[in-house]
Design a protein around this motif. Structure first.
Motif, PDB file in Angstrom:
ATOM      1  N   THR A  72      34.579 -16.174 -16.741  1.00 19.26           N
ATOM      2  CA  THR A  72      35.605 -15.196 -16.387  1.00 19.26           C
ATOM      3  C   THR A  72      35.673 -14.108 -17.450  1.00 19.26           C
ATOM      4  O   THR A  72      35.766 -14.400 -18.644  1.00 19.26           O
ATOM      5  CB  THR A  72      36.976 -15.889 -16.278  1.00 19.26           C
ATOM      6  N   SER A  73      35.638 -12.859 -16.995  1.00 22.77           N
ATOM      7  CA  SER A  73      35.722 -11.745 -17.930  1.00 22.77           C
ATOM      8  C   SER A  73      37.161 -11.548 -18.381  1.00 22.77           C
ATOM      9  O   SER A  73      38.062 -11.389 -17.567  1.00 22.77           O
ATOM     10  CB  SER A  73      35.200 -10.458 -17.283  1.00 22.77           C
ATOM     11  N   ILE A  74      37.363 -11.557 -19.691  1.00 16.92           N
ATOM     12  CA  ILE A  74      38.690 -11.331 -20.259  1.00 16.92           C
ATOM     13  C   ILE A  74      38.761  -9.955 -20.922  1.00 16.92           C
ATOM     14  O   ILE A  74      39.724  -9.640 -21.623  1.00 16.92           O
ATOM     15  CB  ILE A  74      39.052 -12.416 -21.277  1.00 16.92           C
ATOM     16  N   ALA A  75      37.739  -9.139 -20.698  1.00 21.27           N
ATOM     17  CA  ALA A  75      37.641  -7.824 -21.337  1.00 21.27           C
ATOM     18  C   ALA A  75      38.762  -6.900 -20.871  1.00 21.27           C
ATOM     19  O   ALA A  75      39.418  -7.148 -19.844  1.00 21.27           O
ATOM     20  CB  ALA A  75      36.292  -7.196 -21.012  1.00 21.27           C
ATOM     21  N   PRO A  76      38.991  -5.818 -21.600  1.00 22.14           N
ATOM     22  CA  PRO A  76      39.968  -4.833 -21.139  1.00 22.14           C
ATOM     23  C   PRO A  76      39.600  -4.303 -19.761  1.00 22.14           C
ATOM     24  O   PRO A  76      38.426  -4.230 -19.392  1.00 22.14           O
ATOM     25  CB  PRO A  76      39.878  -3.732 -22.201  1.00 22.14           C
ATOM     26  N   ALA A  77      40.631  -3.959 -18.969  1.00 19.92           N
ATOM     27  CA  ALA A  77      40.401  -3.397 -17.643  1.00 19.92           C
ATOM     28  C   ALA A  77      39.606  -2.087 -17.783  1.00 19.92           C
ATOM     29  O   ALA A  77      39.727  -1.382 -18.787  1.00 19.92           O
ATOM     30  CB  ALA A  77      41.734  -3.154 -16.944  1.00 19.92           C
ATOM     31  N   PRO A  78      38.770  -1.751 -16.804  1.00 20.81           N
ATOM     32  CA  PRO A  78      38.599  -2.402 -15.499  1.00 20.81           C
ATOM     33  C   PRO A  78      37.505  -3.460 -15.479  1.00 20.81           C
ATOM     34  O   PRO A  78      37.189  -3.999 -14.421  1.00 20.81           O
ATOM     35  CB  PRO A  78      38.213  -1.218 -14.605  1.00 20.81           C
ATOM     36  N   SER A 129      24.619 -10.994 -13.897  1.00 21.83           N
ATOM     37  CA  SER A 129      25.639 -11.658 -13.094  1.00 21.83           C
ATOM     38  C   SER A 129      26.799 -10.706 -12.888  1.00 21.83           C
ATOM     39  O   SER A 129      27.252 -10.075 -13.849  1.00 21.83           O
ATOM     40  CB  SER A 129      26.134 -12.933 -13.776  1.00 21.83           C
ATOM     41  N   PRO A 130      27.312 -10.617 -11.663  1.00 22.43           N
ATOM     42  CA  PRO A 130      28.425  -9.694 -11.412  1.00 22.43           C
ATOM     43  C   PRO A 130      29.735 -10.136 -12.059  1.00 22.43           C
ATOM     44  O   PRO A 130      30.683  -9.356 -12.127  1.00 22.43           O
ATOM     45  CB  PRO A 130      28.539  -9.700  -9.887  1.00 22.43           C
ATOM     46  N   THR A 131      29.809 -11.390 -12.537  1.00 22.72           N
ATOM     47  CA  THR A 131      31.062 -11.885 -13.130  1.00 22.72           C
ATOM     48  C   THR A 131      31.039 -11.893 -14.652  1.00 22.72           C
ATOM     49  O   THR A 131      32.056 -12.215 -15.279  1.00 22.72           O
ATOM     50  CB  THR A 131      31.364 -13.307 -12.632  1.00 22.72           C
ATOM     51  N   ILE A 132      29.896 -11.578 -15.242  1.00 24.04           N
ATOM     52  CA  ILE A 132      29.783 -11.653 -16.692  1.00 24.04           C
ATOM     53  C   ILE A 132      29.799 -10.253 -17.302  1.00 24.04           C
ATOM     54  O   ILE A 132      28.979  -9.408 -16.971  1.00 24.04           O
ATOM     55  CB  ILE A 132      28.503 -12.396 -17.116  1.00 24.04           C
ATOM     56  N   SER A 133      30.775 -10.039 -18.189  1.00 25.87           N
ATOM     57  CA  SER A 133      30.847  -8.799 -18.954  1.00 25.87           C
ATOM     58  C   SER A 133      30.579  -9.137 -20.409  1.00 25.87           C
ATOM     59  O   SER A 133      30.242 -10.283 -20.747  1.00 25.87           O
ATOM     60  CB  SER A 133      32.233  -8.153 -18.813  1.00 25.87           C
ATOM     61  N   GLY A 134      30.774  -8.174 -21.283  1.00 25.51           N
ATOM     62  CA  GLY A 134      30.587  -8.418 -22.697  1.00 25.51           C
ATOM     63  C   GLY A 134      31.727  -9.161 -23.352  1.00 25.51           C
ATOM     64  O   GLY A 134      31.775  -9.253 -24.584  1.00 25.51           O
ATOM     65  N   ALA A 135      32.634  -9.733 -22.571  1.00 25.00           N
ATOM     66  CA  ALA A 135      33.709 -10.593 -23.083  1.00 25.00           C
ATOM     67  C   ALA A 135      34.046 -11.597 -21.988  1.00 25.00           C
ATOM     68  O   ALA A 135      34.965 -11.388 -21.196  1.00 25.00           O
ATOM     69  CB  ALA A 135      34.931  -9.781 -23.487  1.00 25.00           C
TER      70      ALA A 135
END
Length: 334
Positions: free
Chosen positions: A58-64, A97-103
């Motif tokens: 789950t990405s917890i990064a700042p929006a968006p 992966s569409p669900t993985i961001s840098g956080a």
């Protein structure tokens, strides 16, 4: 109560590093400006603990790009520091992966981090084609356990959120270094702390706070000291003379010599299983003036007036005279 998540990496004693890819890799200690004793240290804060039981990354990064759960962050690879004010996380979808961001994280039933992927870049977006930048990657979701540090890379093409991709270290950027570090022993810790308050009276040695860690939490459970401890406490900075911390019990002791007034002291609380993972909290102490009891005043008895010897003789003569006169009067009647 905010939560602080702290990351402690391992020293760069054994790394794979590249000064020109793909055929210039070397094993061993990293090149300057990095050195073997350096390691990645990092932390971020959230308003509340991360949601428990996040089994899906789950990405917890700042929006968006994520759920906007991170209030602040600070990571350091030994040379470059990445903060909220000078860095960004890579966006969703750039790691396959569409669900993985840098956080991105998964969590256990207490909201502690289990698996993770962090990738941050500095300077802050937008980074343009040809611009020099640095990036830091921490991973236990994709590409195994480890860290990747790219120092002074050249942007090849930007991502939609203004961060950039730099797939190769090239001869065109001679200062560029890519360090791949297998960090299987990296540890995440979490801290929930609240400020403490205590009171004492000047002139009397006492315990102002029974346990400074009593309202703190470590990794989702209450902090404990002594036998079976999960936490370590220590004084932070210089405390006023006469005020001390018992590290075994957490007691804040105040000697009788501490002057009346208000004092604020800082203490450090660390994870017992990862002693380098620490946060700072504070305690406010109020030292009251000593209580002054007014002395008890005992009233002296009212003295009874007394007559001097001469007055006693005169009074006796007077009484005797009165008595004799009465006697003569009584005799004259007969």
């Amino acid at each position: 109560m905010s939560t602080t998540y702290v990351y402690i990496g391992t020293p760069y004693t054994s790394t794979t590093y590249y000064t020109e890819m793909p055929d210039s890799s070397s094993q061993g200690t990293p090149p300057s400006p990095y050195s073997p004793e350096m390691k990645v240290l990092g932390r971020f804060t959230t308003t509340n603990r991360l949601p428990a039981n996040l089994s899906t990354p789950t990405s917890i990064a700042p929006a968006p790009e994520g759920a906007n759960l991170m209030n602040d962050w600070q990571f350091n690879d030994g040379v470059i520091e990445y903060t909220k004010n000078n860095s960004n996380f890579t966006p969703l979808g750039t790691q396959g992966s569409p669900t993985i961001s840098g956080a991105t994280v998964t969590t256990d039933n207490l909201g502690n981090i289990v698996n993770y992927f962090f990738m941050m870049q500095s300077p802050q977006a937008p980074i343009t084609v040809g611009q020099i930048f640095s990036s830091l990657q921490l991973s236990k979701i994709i590409w195994g356990n480890g860290e990747a540090i790219q120092y002074r890379a050249t942007c090849i093409f930007p991502f939609p959120n203004g961060t950039c991709n730099a797939s190769y270290v090239t001869a065109a950027s001679p200062d560029d270094i890519l360090i791949s570090h297998n960090s299987t022993e990296a540890i995440w810790s979490s801290f929930d702390t609240l400020p403490d308050t205590g009171e004492a009276v000047s002139g009397t040695a006492s315990t102002a706070i029974a346990n400074i860690a009593a309202n703190d939490g470590i990794n989702g459970v209450p902090a404990t000291l002594g036998s079976g401890a999960n936490a370590i406490v220590a004084m932070q900075g210089t405390w006023p003379s006469g005020i001390s911390l018992n590290a075994d019990t957490g007691a804040v002791e105040v000697s009788q010599l501490v002057a009346p007034g208000s004092y604020v002291v800082e203490y450090q609380i660390c994870d017992f299983k990862s002693p380098s993972a620490c946060v700072t909290s504070s305690a406010s102490l109020t030292i009251a003036p000593p209580t002054v009891t007014p002395p008890t005043v005992t009233s002296a008895p009212t003295p009874v007036p007394t007559l001097s010897e001469c007055m006693l003789i005169s009074l006796s003569a007077l009484v005797a005279g009165i008595g004799l006169t009465g006697f003569l009067k009584r005799r004259s009647r007969y």
